[in-house]
Scaffold this motif. Sequence first.
Motif, PDB file in Angstrom:
ATOM      1  N   GLY A  76       0.794  -1.217   0.000  1.00 57.30           N
ATOM      2  CA  GLY A  76       0.000   0.000   0.000  1.00 57.30           C
ATOM      3  C   GLY A  76       0.829   1.270   0.000  1.00 57.30           C
ATOM      4  O   GLY A  76       0.320   2.337  -0.332  1.00 57.30           O
ATOM      5  N   ALA A  77       2.102   1.168   0.358  1.00 54.79           N
ATOM      6  CA  ALA A  77       2.964   2.352   0.372  1.00 54.79           C
ATOM      7  C   ALA A  77       3.306   2.764  -1.048  1.00 54.79           C
ATOM      8  O   ALA A  77       3.297   1.944  -1.980  1.00 54.79           O
ATOM      9  CB  ALA A  77       4.239   2.073   1.152  1.00 54.79           C
ATOM     10  N   GLU A  78       3.603   4.043  -1.227  1.00 48.43           N
ATOM     11  CA  GLU A  78       4.043   4.560  -2.519  1.00 48.43           C
ATOM     12  C   GLU A  78       5.524   4.891  -2.421  1.00 48.43           C
ATOM     13  O   GLU A  78       5.971   5.549  -1.473  1.00 48.43           O
ATOM     14  CB  GLU A  78       3.239   5.780  -2.913  1.00 48.43           C
ATOM     15  N   LEU A  79       6.297   4.447  -3.427  1.00 49.71           N
ATOM     16  CA  LEU A  79       7.753   4.539  -3.386  1.00 49.71           C
ATOM     17  C   LEU A  79       8.276   5.017  -4.738  1.00 49.71           C
ATOM     18  O   LEU A  79       7.883   4.487  -5.773  1.00 49.71           O
ATOM     19  CB  LEU A  79       8.331   3.151  -3.070  1.00 49.71           C
ATOM     20  N   VAL A  88       3.447  -0.138  -3.843  1.00 54.64           N
ATOM     21  CA  VAL A  88       3.979  -1.428  -3.404  1.00 54.64           C
ATOM     22  C   VAL A  88       2.820  -2.362  -3.098  1.00 54.64           C
ATOM     23  O   VAL A  88       1.916  -2.019  -2.328  1.00 54.64           O
ATOM     24  CB  VAL A  88       4.865  -1.253  -2.153  1.00 54.64           C
ATOM     25  N   ARG A  89       2.846  -3.545  -3.699  1.00 59.62           N
ATOM     26  CA  ARG A  89       1.791  -4.533  -3.473  1.00 59.62           C
ATOM     27  C   ARG A  89       2.408  -5.907  -3.266  1.00 59.62           C
ATOM     28  O   ARG A  89       3.524  -6.172  -3.707  1.00 59.62           O
ATOM     29  CB  ARG A  89       0.814  -4.583  -4.657  1.00 59.62           C
ATOM     30  N   TRP A 168      22.731   3.313  -2.507  1.00 62.69           N
ATOM     31  CA  TRP A 168      21.815   2.532  -3.347  1.00 62.69           C
ATOM     32  C   TRP A 168      20.485   3.265  -3.535  1.00 62.69           C
ATOM     33  O   TRP A 168      19.733   2.963  -4.474  1.00 62.69           O
ATOM     34  CB  TRP A 168      21.584   1.141  -2.777  1.00 62.69           C
ATOM     35  N   ARG A 169      20.185   4.265  -2.686  1.00 58.43           N
ATOM     36  CA  ARG A 169      18.939   5.003  -2.829  1.00 58.43           C
ATOM     37  C   ARG A 169      18.898   5.857  -4.088  1.00 58.43           C
ATOM     38  O   ARG A 169      17.848   6.413  -4.434  1.00 58.43           O
ATOM     39  CB  ARG A 169      18.680   5.865  -1.589  1.00 58.43           C
ATOM     40  N   LEU A 170      20.016   5.957  -4.788  1.00 59.15           N
ATOM     41  CA  LEU A 170      20.010   6.658  -6.073  1.00 59.15           C
ATOM     42  C   LEU A 170      19.052   6.020  -7.069  1.00 59.15           C
ATOM     43  O   LEU A 170      18.607   6.676  -8.011  1.00 59.15           O
ATOM     44  CB  LEU A 170      21.421   6.687  -6.663  1.00 59.15           C
ATOM     45  N   ILE A 171      18.719   4.748  -6.850  1.00 56.15           N
ATOM     46  CA  ILE A 171      17.793   4.094  -7.769  1.00 56.15           C
ATOM     47  C   ILE A 171      16.404   4.711  -7.671  1.00 56.15           C
ATOM     48  O   ILE A 171      15.563   4.538  -8.559  1.00 56.15           O
ATOM     49  CB  ILE A 171      17.721   2.566  -7.506  1.00 56.15           C
ATOM     50  N   MET A 172      16.131   5.464  -6.606  1.00 55.50           N
ATOM     51  CA  MET A 172      14.843   6.138  -6.472  1.00 55.50           C
ATOM     52  C   MET A 172      14.779   7.424  -7.295  1.00 55.50           C
ATOM     53  O   MET A 172      13.699   7.943  -7.557  1.00 55.50           O
ATOM     54  CB  MET A 172      14.581   6.487  -4.998  1.00 55.50           C
ATOM     55  N   HIS A 224      15.478   9.643   2.173  1.00 55.90           N
ATOM     56  CA  HIS A 224      15.818   8.928   3.407  1.00 55.90           C
ATOM     57  C   HIS A 224      14.620   8.754   4.324  1.00 55.90           C
ATOM     58  O   HIS A 224      14.732   8.141   5.386  1.00 55.90           O
ATOM     59  CB  HIS A 224      16.942   9.666   4.137  1.00 55.90           C
ATOM     60  N   ARG A 225      13.461   9.283   3.919  1.00 60.24           N
ATOM     61  CA  ARG A 225      12.253   9.093   4.723  1.00 60.24           C
ATOM     62  C   ARG A 225      11.692   7.697   4.574  1.00 60.24           C
ATOM     63  O   ARG A 225      10.866   7.257   5.388  1.00 60.24           O
ATOM     64  CB  ARG A 225      11.169  10.096   4.299  1.00 60.24           C
ATOM     65  N   TYR A 226      12.109   6.980   3.535  1.00 57.19           N
ATOM     66  CA  TYR A 226      11.556   5.657   3.280  1.00 57.19           C
ATOM     67  C   TYR A 226      12.271   4.623   4.128  1.00 57.19           C
ATOM     68  O   TYR A 226      13.480   4.428   4.014  1.00 57.19           O
ATOM     69  CB  TYR A 226      11.639   5.322   1.783  1.00 57.19           C
TER      70      TYR A 226
END
Length: 228
Positions: A76-79, A88-89, A168-172, A224-226
């Motif tokens: 249910g989260a959005e990323l 996300v499901r 690795w968060r660069l993928i976002m 970084h909030r995720y």
Amino acid sequence: MKDPVLPGNPPIPLILRRSARARRISLRISQLDGRVTLTMPKRLAEREALAFAEAKQDWIRQHLAARGEDVIVAPGAELPVGGKVLKVRGGQGRGVRIGPEEILVPGPDDSIGKRLAAHLREVARDRLAGACDDYAALLGRSYSRITLRDTRSRWGSCTSDGGLMFSWRLIMTPPEVLDYVAAHEVAHLAQMNHSPAFWAEVTRIYGDYQAPRQWLRDNGGALHRYRF
């Protein structure tokens, strides 16, 4: 002794830090995790520092509201992935599947965050390795290795022996932002500084870097909030 809490709705935990070099009270709000740190001179009474924080309460709450709340990665989260916001499901089968509108992650709900983080690390490694190979070829230099971490203070780094490190968060981020960070660190293989010569190398192998650089400044902290 527990750190104090600024009363209100909601209450705000404060981290007190005494510094021998501090000459006045200062406040800092981390854009990475939202922590509020109150730094004060070593011999100042704690009640004076807390009174200072109380007087700045509106300012603190405005900055925390602008940062936004942490997002727990679960069904249910959005990323954001590749600059696009995906839902996300839960999924079937054994592998994680990233589609145009959603990410399907198999397994129990309480393991989805960790499983998705591990998958995104591998996707990030593939994308960064490909980008670094391309930019290293344009630069005419080679790197020794690529390491991925969940860094807080920087998006990438380059060591004197040619090792490249990335978050690795660069993928976002949007693809052009990931590519810019890869080019930035590869350029350090030729110039271990931020001199005009370094930025000339970045421009030569990447192009105009101002827009993706500004995107990171404006939006990078929010990634970084995720919480996985």
